[in-house]
Motif scaffolding. Structure first.
Motif, short mmCIF file in Angstrom:
data_model
loop_
_atom_site.label_atom_id
_atom_site.label_comp_id
_atom_site.label_asym_id
_atom_site.label_seq_id
_atom_site.Cartn_x
_atom_site.Cartn_y
_atom_site.Cartn_z
N ARG C 141 0.81 -1.23 0.00
CA ARG C 141 0.00 0.00 0.00
C ARG C 141 0.84 1.27 0.00
NH1 ARG C 141 -4.06 -0.56 4.96
NH2 ARG C 141 -5.04 -2.57 4.47
N ARG C 142 1.91 1.25 0.80
CA ARG C 142 2.74 2.45 0.98
C ARG C 142 3.83 2.54 -0.08
NH1 ARG C 142 3.72 3.68 7.34
NH2 ARG C 142 1.52 3.49 7.95
N PRO C 143 4.33 3.75 -0.34
CA PRO C 143 5.46 3.93 -1.26
C PRO C 143 6.67 3.14 -0.78
CG PRO C 143 4.44 6.04 -0.74
CD PRO C 143 3.83 5.03 0.20
N HIS C 144 7.40 2.58 -1.72
CA HIS C 144 8.63 1.85 -1.41
C HIS C 144 9.70 2.22 -2.42
CE1 HIS C 144 6.25 -0.70 1.26
NE2 HIS C 144 7.35 -1.28 1.66
N ARG C 145 10.95 2.03 -1.99
CA ARG C 145 12.10 2.19 -2.89
C ARG C 145 12.45 0.80 -3.40
NH1 ARG C 145 17.04 1.41 -1.77
NH2 ARG C 145 18.78 2.35 -2.91
N ARG C 146 12.34 0.60 -4.72
CA ARG C 146 12.53 -0.73 -5.30
C ARG C 146 13.75 -0.76 -6.21
NH1 ARG C 146 9.63 -3.98 -2.03
NH2 ARG C 146 7.40 -3.50 -2.03
N GLU C 147 14.48 -1.86 -6.16
CA GLU C 147 15.66 -2.01 -7.01
C GLU C 147 15.44 -3.08 -8.07
OE1 GLU C 147 19.13 -0.75 -3.79
OE2 GLU C 147 18.98 -2.82 -4.50
N ILE C 148 15.78 -2.74 -9.30
CA ILE C 148 15.65 -3.67 -10.43
C ILE C 148 17.02 -3.75 -11.12
CG2 ILE C 148 14.53 -4.09 -12.65
CD1 ILE C 148 12.23 -2.24 -11.55
N VAL C 149 17.56 -4.96 -11.23
CA VAL C 149 18.80 -5.13 -11.96
C VAL C 149 18.46 -5.22 -13.45
CG1 VAL C 149 20.85 -6.55 -12.35
CG2 VAL C 149 19.89 -6.34 -10.04
N LEU C 150 19.14 -4.40 -14.26
CA LEU C 150 19.02 -4.47 -15.72
C LEU C 150 20.33 -5.07 -16.22
CD1 LEU C 150 17.70 -0.87 -16.48
CD2 LEU C 150 16.35 -2.95 -16.19
N GLN C 151 20.22 -6.07 -17.09
CA GLN C 151 21.45 -6.68 -17.59
C GLN C 151 21.28 -7.07 -19.05
OE1 GLN C 151 22.86 -10.68 -16.24
NE2 GLN C 151 24.47 -9.45 -15.31
N PHE C 152 22.25 -6.67 -19.85
CA PHE C 152 22.23 -7.05 -21.26
C PHE C 152 23.35 -8.04 -21.54
CE2 PHE C 152 24.02 -6.52 -25.54
CZ PHE C 152 22.94 -6.98 -26.28
N LEU C 153 23.01 -9.14 -22.19
CA LEU C 153 23.99 -10.13 -22.63
C LEU C 153 23.87 -10.24 -24.14
CD1 LEU C 153 23.88 -12.94 -19.97
CD2 LEU C 153 25.88 -12.54 -21.37
N GLY C 154 24.93 -9.93 -24.85
CA GLY C 154 24.86 -10.04 -26.30
C GLY C 154 25.95 -9.24 -26.97
N THR C 155 25.75 -8.95 -28.24
CA THR C 155 26.76 -8.21 -28.99
C THR C 155 26.50 -6.72 -28.87
OG1 THR C 155 25.49 -8.23 -31.04
CG2 THR C 155 26.96 -10.09 -30.66
N THR C 156 27.58 -5.94 -29.04
CA THR C 156 27.45 -4.49 -28.91
C THR C 156 27.90 -3.81 -30.20
OG1 THR C 156 29.61 -4.54 -27.85
CG2 THR C 156 27.69 -4.45 -26.41
N ARG C 157 27.50 -2.55 -30.32
CA ARG C 157 27.88 -1.76 -31.51
C ARG C 157 29.34 -1.33 -31.40
NH1 ARG C 157 25.09 2.85 -30.87
NH2 ARG C 157 23.66 2.04 -29.32
#
Lengths: 157, 157, 157
Positions: C141-157
């Motif tokens: 119900r209440r506001p929370h501080r949430r953490e999300i890990v973003l991760q890319f695996l692959g080829t790059t430019r």
């Protein structure tokens, strides 16, 4: 439904060439219930000398499944089991009933939870939150031998 | 809830530098139901000369989804459909009803199953269990053209 | 349940050596609801110079979760919240009730949706369908501080 918020994102940390490491985890369950396999996942990550990348867990069955849930208060797991039993009760007139009254409920519970999970690995550690544990859920009443593929894709030390 | 158990884990098998291969699978569905796409996934893995790594399947829609389920007795799929219909019935007073009575139930069913799945590939083969099939679930009543991204990340032959 | 269909699959597009890039997304939620994080995911992909591979999103909490859902009509999100509240109501006699009446329902909702998601990246863009948005779901119900890990695996430019 998209309430006000603030978002911040840390700088991208990029790393070099990735590798793959795999292992098969075999778990003898004691009948229906949640089994904490976080320690085994962490051991695999250490043995694979994983640095940055992702761990995939894949359960090779359709009457057992995976979830990431609170690892602190065991009553959470009791309530989760209650919900799954409510969503998929035994003796509910299932068309598929030849393998016992607990078989079709097990398939439903597997569909509503996870067969595969990915957990990022950052600087050699699983990026789990403080209260997150990885659980194998046995949905059948009797003990079963379950196989989980562990696979790391990423950079190594 | 964490019943007694035995766990064994096979030695880690590590392999060299990983590559990525992608393809788009287009499926014409025949209306609501489960479609077995395991064969197409296996063909992709073979064509990509995949050795060790993971196959990602990603459905590009919010009224169709993915699941891994028993491939032996077709009554399992009937019961799974029954459960999904019970969890998300038509004409249940949905706020979102402009796209037909089967549209909002389709979104609910998609949320409760999977949009993305990962399946490890070991020594050139999908690491599915004997009784596991990969299914696209069409949640709309009418036939639709559905797109699924297939992607392999890992080592190649 | 396996209705007639046609399947076509595009030629495999293979690419060279893969890399990994990671970042932590911190989101301040405003209480229960769906937060669209698609833009942040796209920015990360651009900054990481991602070309072909997969983005993993991983939420480091057990009372918040992820889903990919329709981004057009906001009433879809209202109905999804209604379903989750129906599947996991407050004051339903939960064994785990020490952290407030909205805590155990939050764990159930997290289990029934996703803790990790993978989205393919093709030629530098997330392979989302036109109507797909990535949502963080705050279940408390209440506001929370949430953490999300973003991760890319692959080829790059």
């Amino acid at each position: 439904m998209t309430a006000p918020r603030t978002m911040t994102r840390a700088p991208v940390r990029a790393a070099s060439v990735t590798h793959v490491a795999s292992s098969l985890l075999t778990v003898q369950t004691g009948g229906a219930g949640f089994l904490d396999i976080t320690g085994e996942a962490a051991k695999f990550i250490a043995e694979a000398k994983a640095q940055d990348g992702a761990l995939t867990l894949f359960v090779r069955h359709t009457s057992a499944s995976l979830t990431i849930q609170e690892n602190a208060d065991p009553t959470v797991l009791i309530d989760l089991a209650t919900v799954l039993n409510r969503l998929a009760p035994e003796n509910a007139g299932w068309a598929h009933d030849t393998e016992g009254p607990d078989d079709m409920p097990a398939h439903v519970k597997a569909m509503l939870t996870a067969t595969s999970l990915q957990i990022p690995v950052l600087q050699g550690r699983l990026a789990l939150g403080t209260w997150q544990g990885i659980y194998l859920i046995e949905h059948r009443r009797r003990p079963h031998r379950r196989e989980i593929v562990l696979q790391f894709l990423g950079t190594t030390r």
